[in-house]
Scaffold this motif. Structure first.
Motif, PDB file in Angstrom:
ATOM      1  N   TYR A  80      -7.749   4.742  -0.678  1.00  0.00           N
ATOM      2  CA  TYR A  80      -7.931   5.086  -2.092  1.00  0.00           C
ATOM      3  C   TYR A  80      -6.580   5.156  -2.794  1.00  0.00           C
ATOM      4  CZ  TYR A  80      -9.633   7.272  -6.318  1.00  0.00           C
ATOM      5  OH  TYR A  80      -9.926   7.526  -7.625  1.00  0.00           O
ATOM      6  N   ASN A  81      -5.600   5.779  -2.156  1.00  0.00           N
ATOM      7  CA  ASN A  81      -4.269   5.875  -2.742  1.00  0.00           C
ATOM      8  C   ASN A  81      -3.623   4.491  -2.896  1.00  0.00           C
ATOM      9  OD1 ASN A  81      -4.550   8.625  -2.955  1.00  0.00           O
ATOM     10  ND2 ASN A  81      -3.126   9.116  -1.306  1.00  0.00           N
ATOM     11  N   GLN A  82      -3.835   3.604  -1.908  1.00  0.00           N
ATOM     12  CA  GLN A  82      -3.299   2.244  -2.007  1.00  0.00           C
ATOM     13  C   GLN A  82      -3.939   1.498  -3.170  1.00  0.00           C
ATOM     14  OE1 GLN A  82      -4.062   0.751   1.963  1.00  0.00           O
ATOM     15  NE2 GLN A  82      -1.934   1.061   2.571  1.00  0.00           N
ATOM     16  N   MET A  83      -5.253   1.667  -3.322  1.00  0.00           N
ATOM     17  CA  MET A  83      -5.956   1.031  -4.426  1.00  0.00           C
ATOM     18  C   MET A  83      -5.396   1.546  -5.751  1.00  0.00           C
ATOM     19  SD  MET A  83      -9.912   1.295  -5.622  1.00  0.00           S
ATOM     20  CE  MET A  83      -9.633   2.996  -6.066  1.00  0.00           C
ATOM     21  N   GLN A  84      -5.179   2.862  -5.849  1.00  0.00           N
ATOM     22  CA  GLN A  84      -4.617   3.458  -7.063  1.00  0.00           C
ATOM     23  C   GLN A  84      -3.225   2.887  -7.355  1.00  0.00           C
ATOM     24  OE1 GLN A  84      -5.006   6.998  -8.750  1.00  0.00           O
ATOM     25  NE2 GLN A  84      -7.118   6.352  -8.810  1.00  0.00           N
ATOM     26  N   ASN A  85      -2.399   2.789  -6.333  1.00  0.00           N
ATOM     27  CA  ASN A  85      -1.048   2.255  -6.517  1.00  0.00           C
ATOM     28  C   ASN A  85      -1.090   0.816  -7.017  1.00  0.00           C
ATOM     29  OD1 ASN A  85       0.117   4.671  -5.759  1.00  0.00           O
ATOM     30  ND2 ASN A  85       0.334   4.069  -3.620  1.00  0.00           N
ATOM     31  N   LEU A  86      -2.005   0.018  -6.468  1.00  0.00           N
ATOM     32  CA  LEU A  86      -2.159  -1.361  -6.919  1.00  0.00           C
ATOM     33  C   LEU A  86      -2.598  -1.394  -8.385  1.00  0.00           C
ATOM     34  CD1 LEU A  86      -2.263  -4.417  -6.412  1.00  0.00           C
ATOM     35  CD2 LEU A  86      -4.624  -4.101  -5.650  1.00  0.00           C
ATOM     36  N   LEU A  87      -3.562  -0.560  -8.744  1.00  0.00           N
ATOM     37  CA  LEU A  87      -4.013  -0.494 -10.133  1.00  0.00           C
ATOM     38  C   LEU A  87      -2.878  -0.064 -11.067  1.00  0.00           C
ATOM     39  CD1 LEU A  87      -7.570   1.053  -9.827  1.00  0.00           C
ATOM     40  CD2 LEU A  87      -6.991  -0.988 -11.128  1.00  0.00           C
ATOM     41  N   LEU A  88      -2.112   0.935 -10.656  1.00  0.00           N
ATOM     42  CA  LEU A  88      -0.987   1.399 -11.477  1.00  0.00           C
ATOM     43  C   LEU A  88       0.017   0.264 -11.694  1.00  0.00           C
ATOM     44  CD1 LEU A  88      -0.455   4.945  -9.961  1.00  0.00           C
ATOM     45  CD2 LEU A  88      -1.070   4.444 -12.338  1.00  0.00           C
ATOM     46  N   GLU A  89       0.282  -0.491 -10.643  1.00  0.00           N
ATOM     47  CA  GLU A  89       1.209  -1.616 -10.748  1.00  0.00           C
ATOM     48  C   GLU A  89       0.653  -2.694 -11.680  1.00  0.00           C
ATOM     49  OE1 GLU A  89       2.759  -5.064  -7.776  1.00  0.00           O
ATOM     50  OE2 GLU A  89       2.837  -3.013  -7.009  1.00  0.00           O
ATOM     51  N   GLU A  90      -0.634  -2.999 -11.537  1.00  0.00           N
ATOM     52  CA  GLU A  90      -1.258  -4.005 -12.411  1.00  0.00           C
ATOM     53  C   GLU A  90      -1.196  -3.585 -13.871  1.00  0.00           C
ATOM     54  OE1 GLU A  90      -2.329  -7.005 -11.959  1.00  0.00           O
ATOM     55  OE2 GLU A  90      -2.463  -7.157  -9.785  1.00  0.00           O
ATOM     56  N   ILE A  91      -1.487  -2.323 -14.134  1.00  0.00           N
ATOM     57  CA  ILE A  91      -1.480  -1.832 -15.510  1.00  0.00           C
ATOM     58  C   ILE A  91      -0.057  -1.795 -16.063  1.00  0.00           C
ATOM     59  CG2 ILE A  91      -2.008   0.127 -17.014  1.00  0.00           C
ATOM     60  CD1 ILE A  91      -4.434  -1.521 -15.898  1.00  0.00           C
ATOM     61  N   GLU A  92       0.897  -1.435 -15.212  1.00  0.00           N
ATOM     62  CA  GLU A  92       2.302  -1.383 -15.640  1.00  0.00           C
ATOM     63  C   GLU A  92       2.759  -2.751 -16.133  1.00  0.00           C
ATOM     64  OE1 GLU A  92       5.531   0.819 -16.515  1.00  0.00           O
ATOM     65  OE2 GLU A  92       3.827   1.652 -15.428  1.00  0.00           O
ATOM     66  N   ASN A  93       2.300  -3.818 -15.486  1.00  0.00           N
ATOM     67  CA  ASN A  93       2.713  -5.182 -15.830  1.00  0.00           C
ATOM     68  C   ASN A  93       1.710  -5.890 -16.738  1.00  0.00           C
ATOM     69  OD1 ASN A  93       5.031  -5.021 -14.133  1.00  0.00           O
ATOM     70  ND2 ASN A  93       3.693  -5.314 -12.374  1.00  0.00           N
ATOM     71  N   PHE A  94       0.682  -5.205 -17.162  1.00  0.00           N
ATOM     72  CA  PHE A  94      -0.402  -5.823 -17.923  1.00  0.00           C
ATOM     73  C   PHE A  94       0.056  -6.195 -19.329  1.00  0.00           C
ATOM     74  CE2 PHE A  94      -4.385  -5.876 -20.325  1.00  0.00           C
ATOM     75  CZ  PHE A  94      -5.169  -6.663 -19.492  1.00  0.00           C
ATOM     76  N   GLN A  95      -0.242  -7.414 -19.710  1.00  0.00           N
ATOM     77  CA  GLN A  95       0.055  -7.898 -21.064  1.00  0.00           C
ATOM     78  C   GLN A  95      -1.289  -8.061 -21.769  1.00  0.00           C
ATOM     79  OE1 GLN A  95       3.286  -8.535 -22.238  1.00  0.00           O
ATOM     80  NE2 GLN A  95       3.839  -7.540 -20.318  1.00  0.00           N
ATOM     81  N   GLY A  96      -1.568  -7.221 -22.717  1.00  0.00           N
ATOM     82  CA  GLY A  96      -2.824  -7.343 -23.441  1.00  0.00           C
ATOM     83  C   GLY A  96      -3.435  -5.981 -23.700  1.00  0.00           C
ATOM     84  N   VAL A  97      -4.728  -5.997 -23.970  1.00  0.00           N
ATOM     85  CA  VAL A  97      -5.452  -4.770 -24.278  1.00  0.00           C
ATOM     86  C   VAL A  97      -6.291  -4.381 -23.077  1.00  0.00           C
ATOM     87  CG1 VAL A  97      -7.159  -3.703 -25.793  1.00  0.00           C
ATOM     88  CG2 VAL A  97      -5.484  -5.304 -26.744  1.00  0.00           C
ATOM     89  N   PHE A  98      -6.072  -3.169 -22.611  1.00  0.00           N
ATOM     90  CA  PHE A  98      -6.794  -2.617 -21.464  1.00  0.00           C
ATOM     91  C   PHE A  98      -7.556  -1.396 -21.954  1.00  0.00           C
ATOM     92  CE2 PHE A  98      -7.293   0.084 -17.761  1.00  0.00           C
ATOM     93  CZ  PHE A  98      -7.624  -0.805 -16.759  1.00  0.00           C
ATOM     94  N   ILE A  99      -8.884  -1.417 -21.785  1.00  0.00           N
ATOM     95  CA  ILE A  99      -9.732  -0.313 -22.233  1.00  0.00           C
ATOM     96  C   ILE A  99     -10.442   0.265 -21.019  1.00  0.00           C
ATOM     97  CG2 ILE A  99     -11.700   0.334 -23.679  1.00  0.00           C
ATOM     98  CD1 ILE A  99     -11.071  -2.158 -25.411  1.00  0.00           C
ATOM     99  N   ALA A 100     -10.459   1.582 -20.930  1.00  0.00           N
ATOM    100  CA  ALA A 100     -11.176   2.259 -19.847  1.00  0.00           C
ATOM    101  C   ALA A 100     -12.014   3.381 -20.456  1.00  0.00           C
ATOM    102  CB  ALA A 100     -10.198   2.828 -18.832  1.00  0.00           C
TER     103      ALA A 100
END
Length: 170
Positions: A80-100
């Motif tokens: 779960y923590n690895q998945m969270q870290n991957l998501l954090l990295e993806e969002i950090e580099n995300f170009q665009g609009v991210f809605i949750a």
């Protein structure tokens, strides 16, 4: 109201909504959740590449993915923590609009809260708004019993999604 708002934002921006249900990413099998997250971002980027329109990334019920990381007691915690870290990295580099969207913002990890520029809280609507929601969701073609009283129904403190579900199930 949260999902409809995401759809409305995309519509106003003349954008498509790439919708992801968080429940479909979380797996009980070790390693699968992280793979699912990688896969969904790859699908998003491929979709954007092949689309002539702007595309917003939308995760519904995000609390399943974005809740606080915890101590590692077993392999599932590490996953779960690895998945969270991957998501954090993806969002950090995300170009665009991210809605949750979430009903449980208090469960969000502090790192997630910092990454959202705008947060909108949806409280239970007031009576007038609930009445309008009942009116909007009940089609003119829908047969109603003579004793159905929308003003009385609007007295119940229901969220917009609950009103839509009641009408749908009726």
């Amino acid at each position: 109201g949260k999902t409809i708002t995401a759809q409305a934002l995309a519509g106003e921006a003349h954008a498509k909504l790439f919708k992801v249900d968080a429940a479909n990413l979380v797996s009980s099998f070790v390693g699968e959740s992280t793979k699912n997250v990688k896969r969904v971002f790859e699908e998003y980027y491929n979709y954007v590449k092949n689309s002539k329109e702007t595309v917003f990334f939308f995760i519904n019920e995000a609390d399943q993915l974005l809740s606080s990381r915890g101590m590692i007691h077993q392999a599932a915690d590490k996953e779960y923590n690895q998945m969270q870290n991957l998501l954090l990295e993806e969002i950090e580099n995300f170009q665009g609009v991210f809605i949750a969207t979430t009903n449980l913002i208090e469960l969000f990890d502090v790192a997630w809260n910092r990454r959202f520029n705008i947060k909108i809280r949806f409280d239970v609507p007031k009576y007038e708004t609930r009445l309008k929601l009942w009116q909007v969701h009940i089609s003119e073609k829908m047969p109603l019993a003579p004793d159905v009283n929308l003003e009385k129904l609007a007295e119940y403190e229901l969220a917009g999604g609950s009103i839509a579900n009641v009408v749908y199930n009726a």
